[in-house]
Design an enzyme around this catalytic site. Structure first.
Site, PDB file in Angstrom:
ATOM      1  N   ASP A  15       0.893  -1.135  -0.078  1.00  0.00           N
ATOM      2  CA  ASP A  15       0.029  -0.102  -0.088  1.00  0.00           C
ATOM      3  C   ASP A  15       0.943   1.255   0.018  1.00  0.00           C
ATOM      4  O   ASP A  15       0.617   2.123   0.766  1.00  0.00           O
ATOM      5  CB  ASP A  15      -0.999  -0.046   1.227  1.00  0.00           C
ATOM      6  CG  ASP A  15      -1.979  -1.379   1.297  1.00  0.00           C
ATOM      7  OD1 ASP A  15      -1.844  -1.909   0.365  1.00  0.00           O
ATOM      8  OD2 ASP A  15      -2.871  -1.389   2.147  1.00  0.00           O
ATOM      9  N   LYS A  97      -6.643  -5.004  -3.079  1.00  0.00           N
ATOM     10  CA  LYS A  97      -7.495  -5.734  -2.062  1.00  0.00           C
ATOM     11  C   LYS A  97      -8.248  -4.679  -1.401  1.00  0.00           C
ATOM     12  O   LYS A  97      -8.115  -3.502  -1.669  1.00  0.00           O
ATOM     13  CB  LYS A  97      -6.308  -6.176  -1.020  1.00  0.00           C
ATOM     14  CG  LYS A  97      -5.361  -5.017  -0.498  1.00  0.00           C
ATOM     15  CD  LYS A  97      -4.265  -5.551   0.437  1.00  0.00           C
ATOM     16  CE  LYS A  97      -3.688  -4.498   1.205  1.00  0.00           C
ATOM     17  NZ  LYS A  97      -4.444  -3.621   1.873  1.00  0.00           N
ATOM     18  N   CYS A 136      -1.853  -3.364   7.605  1.00  0.00           N
ATOM     19  CA  CYS A 136      -1.755  -3.947   6.456  1.00  0.00           C
ATOM     20  C   CYS A 136      -0.542  -4.724   6.377  1.00  0.00           C
ATOM     21  O   CYS A 136      -0.338  -5.990   6.057  1.00  0.00           O
ATOM     22  CB  CYS A 136      -1.865  -3.488   5.081  1.00  0.00           C
ATOM     23  SG  CYS A 136      -3.853  -2.760   5.099  1.00  0.00           S
TER      24      CYS A 136
HETATM   25  C1  VGL Z   1      -4.783   0.379   6.001  1.00  0.00           C
HETATM   26  C2  VGL Z   1      -6.205   1.057   7.492  1.00  0.00           C
HETATM   27  C3  VGL Z   1      -7.097   1.014   6.615  1.00  0.00           C
HETATM   28  C4  VGL Z   1      -3.096  -0.062   5.811  1.00  0.00           C
HETATM   29  C5  VGL Z   1      -5.597   0.064   4.868  1.00  0.00           C
HETATM   30  O1  VGL Z   1      -2.840  -0.046   4.614  1.00  0.00           O
HETATM   31  O2  VGL Z   1      -2.556  -0.379   6.778  1.00  0.00           O
HETATM   32  N1  VGL Z   1      -4.863   0.829   7.352  1.00  0.00           N
HETATM   33  N2  VGL Z   1      -6.795   0.517   5.293  1.00  0.00           N
END
Ligand code: VGL
Ligand code: ZN
Length: 194
Positions: A15, A97, A136
């Site tokens: 991410d 995802k 994540c």
């Molecule tokens: C994430 C919170 C909500 C992350 C993704 O990438 O860690 N954290 N969605």
């Protein structure tokens, strides 16, 4: 400790998206620290996967729908795009995802083909970098271990949200208990010219 990068290794960059970086709705304070180490080591891997949170607006984990998070990484929006600080030429595969509105999508293995795609490539060990340590990165590395991969988290190439001040250390401990290993990018690639 030093690691030799093998053809059976993959780098998974979790991410590295604009919405998790300074200025974004779910900014990770130290988020920019990940890009130097990631860009330095990625060229040494035969397989580099980048994951992207890719949520629908009706995702139940958004505050607007009764969940904990502000809107972030709505599928196809600029906030869901990879930061321009990530050198994309080294990325071989992209995994979206968090598409299902009822599951958090923290793990890059949840509701994706990542495990089978890595197995087909003969990958046995995964190095993990990216955002965020306490969500994540944590769930992706723990599930990597559950799926039977060796999972090594690169501590200089991750950063935490820290909703609570101890979240980062709690996450690292949960990963350790699941059998996840820790290293730094310098344990993999130590020549400054790389
Ligand atoms: C994430 C919170 C909500 C992350 C993704 O990438 O860690 N954290 N969605
Ligand atoms: Zn998300």
């Amino acid at each position: 400790m030093s690691y030799r990068i093998e053809p059976t290794d993959a780098l998974v960059v979790v991410d590295p998206q604009n919405d998790f970086l300074p200025g974004g709705p779910l900014a990770v304070a130290d988020g920019l620290r990940i890009f130097g180490p990631i860009n330095r080591i990625a060229p040494h891997f035969a397989h580099v996967v980048a994951t992207g949170d890719w949520h629908p607006a009706d995702h139940e984990f958004f505050q607007a729908n009764g969940g904990p998070w502000p809107f972030h990484c709505l599928a196809g929006t600029p906030g869901a795009a990879f930061s321009k600080l990530l050198q994309l030429e080294h990325v071989d595969a992209i995994v979206h995802k968090g598409i299902d509105p009822h599951t958090d999508g923290y793990s890059a293995f949840a509701g994706t083909q990542l495990a089978s795609e890595l197995r087909v490539l003969g990958i046995t060990r995964i190095f993990i970098a990216g955002l965020a340590t306490d969500y994540c990165v944590k769930m992706t590395s723990i599930e990597a271990a559950v799926y039977g991969f060796r999972a090594v988290v690169l501590t200089d190439a991750i950063a935490a949200v820290n909703v609570q001040p101890d979240d980062e250390s709690d996450a690292l401990e949960a990963m350790r208990l699941a059998g996840v290993e820790f290293a730094t990018s310098r344990d993999l690639v130590w020549d400054s010219a790389a």
